[in-house]
Design an enzyme around this catalytic site. Sequence first.
Site, PDB file in Angstrom:
ATOM      1  N   ASN A   1       0.814  -1.212   0.000  1.00 30.94           N
ATOM      2  CA  ASN A   1       0.000   0.000   0.000  1.00 30.94           C
ATOM      3  C   ASN A   1       0.853   1.270   0.000  1.00 30.94           C
ATOM      4  O   ASN A   1       0.357   2.344  -0.316  1.00 30.94           O
ATOM      5  CB  ASN A   1      -0.912  -0.014   1.237  1.00 30.94           C
ATOM      6  CG  ASN A   1      -1.777   1.206   1.351  1.00 30.94           C
ATOM      7  OD1 ASN A   1      -2.609   1.485   0.495  1.00 30.94           O
ATOM      8  ND2 ASN A   1      -1.590   1.976   2.420  1.00 30.94           N
TER       9      ASN A   1
ATOM     10  N   TYR B   1       3.870   9.512 -11.970  1.00 28.92           N
ATOM     11  CA  TYR B   1       3.105   8.665 -11.051  1.00 28.92           C
ATOM     12  C   TYR B   1       2.363   7.561 -11.798  1.00 28.92           C
ATOM     13  O   TYR B   1       2.436   6.383 -11.446  1.00 28.92           O
ATOM     14  CB  TYR B   1       2.114   9.522 -10.276  1.00 28.92           C
ATOM     15  CG  TYR B   1       1.224   8.741  -9.345  1.00 28.92           C
ATOM     16  CD1 TYR B   1       1.750   8.071  -8.243  1.00 28.92           C
ATOM     17  CD2 TYR B   1      -0.152   8.673  -9.561  1.00 28.92           C
ATOM     18  CE1 TYR B   1       0.930   7.351  -7.384  1.00 28.92           C
ATOM     19  CE2 TYR B   1      -0.978   7.953  -8.709  1.00 28.92           C
ATOM     20  CZ  TYR B   1      -0.426   7.295  -7.622  1.00 28.92           C
ATOM     21  OH  TYR B   1      -1.241   6.587  -6.776  1.00 28.92           O
TER      22      TYR B   1
ATOM     23  N   LYS C   1       2.648   3.326 -11.569  1.00 26.80           N
ATOM     24  CA  LYS C   1       1.530   2.464 -11.208  1.00 26.80           C
ATOM     25  C   LYS C   1       1.162   1.501 -12.339  1.00 26.80           C
ATOM     26  O   LYS C   1       0.666   0.397 -12.094  1.00 26.80           O
ATOM     27  CB  LYS C   1       0.326   3.327 -10.806  1.00 26.80           C
ATOM     28  CG  LYS C   1       0.534   4.063  -9.479  1.00 26.80           C
ATOM     29  CD  LYS C   1       0.801   3.080  -8.338  1.00 26.80           C
ATOM     30  CE  LYS C   1       0.827   3.736  -6.990  1.00 26.80           C
ATOM     31  NZ  LYS C   1       1.022   2.762  -5.879  1.00 26.80           N
TER      32      LYS C   1
END
Length: 254
Positions: free
Chosen positions: A98, A163, A167
């Site tokens: 996470n 970012y 991901k």
Amino acid sequence: MAVSDTPDKLIEIMPMNIENKIALVTGASSGIALARVLSQKGAKIALVARSKDKLEALAKELPNSLAVPADMTVRTDVIRAVKETVEHFGGVDILINNAGRGYDAPVETMDIEEFRRTLGLNVIGPVTAMQLVIPVMRERGGGTIVNVSSGTALMYLPNMSPYSSSKRALVGISLTAREELKKDNITVSVVYPFITDTDFENNTIKGEFQDEGPEASVELTPDTPEYIAQRIIEGIESGEAEIFAHDWMKDLPG
């Protein structure tokens, strides 16, 4: 129960009962809602993050939990976190990656060293944790790995490539590992949160924007951390490959 076709045989993806399972959660200081739901489900939890004080306070609140301060960008910290978890609880059944942070900047002007740091936390850290827990899970007869990606991995948004790309990389690794580890009864899933009502945006590194990009035509309502936590739990219990915060996200072009 999901069934996957492989060239040689059918491999069943078994749902997981969380009760009494050992869960290692990274980014736990910002994933408090997730830790609480896991605790309510009866899991034993290793809480991993850099914020020692927050972790220790949370560990006092949740039964059968262990605070493990660690920086997921430092390999020796990750090794120590997994080792302490195994020594304290006896193994790892669930890994939830996470921990992560945002970095927004145009491709032309993004700072390469900042991009490296983003990749270190959002990609290398989770892969390191996976490599360390996979042998532990295999020895225990199986396990579940959940990697938290982002809805931006399904979109092409100006100024968000640093970012978003990190991901997207995590998605590719996760779904490939899912295929590789089926034979070991280790289920790997990826989660796509939407905008969540946390301090994530406040902690996002902002680069130099030359073009702010198109403004949203509608006001977006963030999801609560509790809602996203519940979606993650549902994914763990079902063994789904991809867990979307909302069904409409399944139709995004990414």
